[in-house]
Design a protein around this motif. Structure first.
Motif, PDB file in Angstrom:
ATOM      1  N   TYR A   1      -0.357  29.750   8.662  1.00 40.75           N
ATOM      2  CA  TYR A   1      -0.366  28.913   7.473  1.00 40.75           C
ATOM      3  C   TYR A   1      -1.671  29.136   6.734  1.00 40.75           C
ATOM      4  N   ILE A   2      -1.731  28.623   5.520  1.00 43.19           N
ATOM      5  CA  ILE A   2      -2.953  28.754   4.735  1.00 43.19           C
ATOM      6  C   ILE A   2      -3.556  27.364   4.547  1.00 43.19           C
ATOM      7  N   GLY A   3      -4.880  27.319   4.577  1.00 39.55           N
ATOM      8  CA  GLY A   3      -5.569  26.050   4.423  1.00 39.55           C
ATOM      9  C   GLY A   3      -6.848  26.254   3.633  1.00 39.55           C
ATOM     10  N   ALA A   4      -7.519  25.165   3.357  1.00 37.63           N
ATOM     11  CA  ALA A   4      -8.773  25.218   2.602  1.00 37.63           C
ATOM     12  C   ALA A   4      -9.753  24.216   3.196  1.00 37.63           C
ATOM     13  N   ILE A   5     -11.011  24.621   3.279  1.00 37.00           N
ATOM     14  CA  ILE A   5     -12.057  23.715   3.724  1.00 37.00           C
ATOM     15  C   ILE A   5     -12.351  22.741   2.581  1.00 37.00           C
ATOM     16  N   GLN A   6     -12.371  21.461   2.902  1.00 42.09           N
ATOM     17  CA  GLN A   6     -12.581  20.415   1.911  1.00 42.09           C
ATOM     18  C   GLN A   6     -14.057  20.031   1.822  1.00 42.09           C
ATOM     19  N   GLU A   7     -14.378  19.191   0.847  1.00 45.72           N
ATOM     20  CA  GLU A   7     -15.764  18.768   0.645  1.00 45.72           C
ATOM     21  C   GLU A   7     -16.365  18.104   1.876  1.00 45.72           C
ATOM     22  N   ASP A   8     -15.529  17.447   2.703  1.00 45.96           N
ATOM     23  CA  ASP A   8     -16.029  16.776   3.904  1.00 45.96           C
ATOM     24  C   ASP A   8     -16.060  17.716   5.115  1.00 45.96           C
ATOM     25  N   MET A   9     -15.897  19.019   4.854  1.00 44.48           N
ATOM     26  CA  MET A   9     -15.949  20.080   5.861  1.00 44.48           C
ATOM     27  C   MET A   9     -14.781  20.059   6.845  1.00 44.48           C
ATOM     28  N   THR A  10     -13.683  19.423   6.476  1.00 45.31           N
ATOM     29  CA  THR A  10     -12.480  19.459   7.296  1.00 45.31           C
ATOM     30  C   THR A  10     -11.534  20.510   6.731  1.00 45.31           C
ATOM     31  N   LEU A  11     -10.654  21.000   7.579  1.00 44.80           N
ATOM     32  CA  LEU A  11      -9.651  21.964   7.172  1.00 44.80           C
ATOM     33  C   LEU A  11      -8.393  21.217   6.758  1.00 44.80           C
ATOM     34  N   ALA A  12      -7.869  21.527   5.580  1.00 47.87           N
ATOM     35  CA  ALA A  12      -6.639  20.897   5.102  1.00 47.87           C
ATOM     36  C   ALA A  12      -5.590  21.971   4.862  1.00 47.87           C
ATOM     37  N   PRO A  13      -4.369  21.755   5.361  1.00 47.38           N
ATOM     38  CA  PRO A  13      -3.299  22.712   5.087  1.00 47.38           C
ATOM     39  C   PRO A  13      -2.889  22.635   3.623  1.00 47.38           C
ATOM     40  N   LEU A  14      -2.453  23.756   3.082  1.00 48.47           N
ATOM     41  CA  LEU A  14      -1.994  23.799   1.700  1.00 48.47           C
ATOM     42  C   LEU A  14      -0.479  23.867   1.659  1.00 48.47           C
ATOM     43  N   SER A  15       0.108  23.183   0.700  1.00 51.65           N
ATOM     44  CA  SER A  15       1.553  23.172   0.498  1.00 51.65           C
ATOM     45  C   SER A  15       1.844  23.490  -0.961  1.00 51.65           C
ATOM     46  N   ALA A  16       3.035  23.986  -1.194  1.00 50.83           N
ATOM     47  CA  ALA A  16       3.490  24.284  -2.561  1.00 50.83           C
ATOM     48  C   ALA A  16       4.730  23.447  -2.844  1.00 50.83           C
ATOM     49  N   TRP A  17       5.028  23.230  -4.128  1.00 46.30           N
ATOM     50  CA  TRP A  17       6.254  22.507  -4.460  1.00 46.30           C
ATOM     51  C   TRP A  17       7.373  23.473  -4.805  1.00 46.30           C
ATOM     52  N   THR A  18       7.038  24.761  -4.995  1.00 49.88           N
ATOM     53  CA  THR A  18       8.040  25.786  -5.261  1.00 49.88           C
ATOM     54  C   THR A  18       7.438  27.152  -4.935  1.00 49.88           C
ATOM     55  N   LYS A  19       8.305  28.109  -4.691  1.00 50.39           N
ATOM     56  CA  LYS A  19       7.842  29.488  -4.504  1.00 50.39           C
ATOM     57  C   LYS A  19       7.857  30.258  -5.822  1.00 50.39           C
TER      58      LYS A  19
END
Length: 114
Positions: A9-27
């Motif tokens: 899966y793909i994720g992004a590091i947030q401002e609080d230094m936690t990893l958050a998964p990314l989701s899309a609403w469409t392809k």
């Protein structure tokens, strides 16, 4: 050994230094061949994202993605009277996702209709 293949899966590091998964609403591509992703707040604190449960396989170089923002709460209005509440939107080329075998969680409810 677990015979079940691991999904990527793909994720992004947030401002609080936690990893958050990314989701899309469409392809469906948004710009060029980029897919739009956002952080679904419902997924932020999943047990699967605890430190000992995550393996980061690779980092994307800055030329493979871009980001912007969108107003939340329906733009300006009762939920966001001055329009200052926003969230990051990540744009990632579909070819990059396909080449790396990334699963894309699709959540149509994340789309904001104006």
């Amino acid at each position: 050994d677990d015979p079940t293949p691991q999904k990527t899966y793909i994720g992004a590091i947030q401002e609080d230094m936690t990893l958050a998964p990314l989701s899309a609403w469409t392809k469906e591509p948004a710009f060029g061949n980029s897919i739009e992703f956002v952080v679904d707040e419902e997924d932020r604190w999943m047990k699967e994202l605890e430190f000992d449960n995550v393996i980061i396989e690779r980092l994307l170089s800055e030329d493979l993605f871009s980001y912007g923002s969108r107003q939340v709460g329906g733009g300006k209005g009762l939920g966001n009277p001055h329009g200052e509440e926003s969230e990051l939107v990540y744009y990632i080329e579909n070819e990059v996702l396909e080449a790396k075998g990334v699963e894309i969680p699709i959540k149509p409810e994340l789309e904001i209709m104006w």
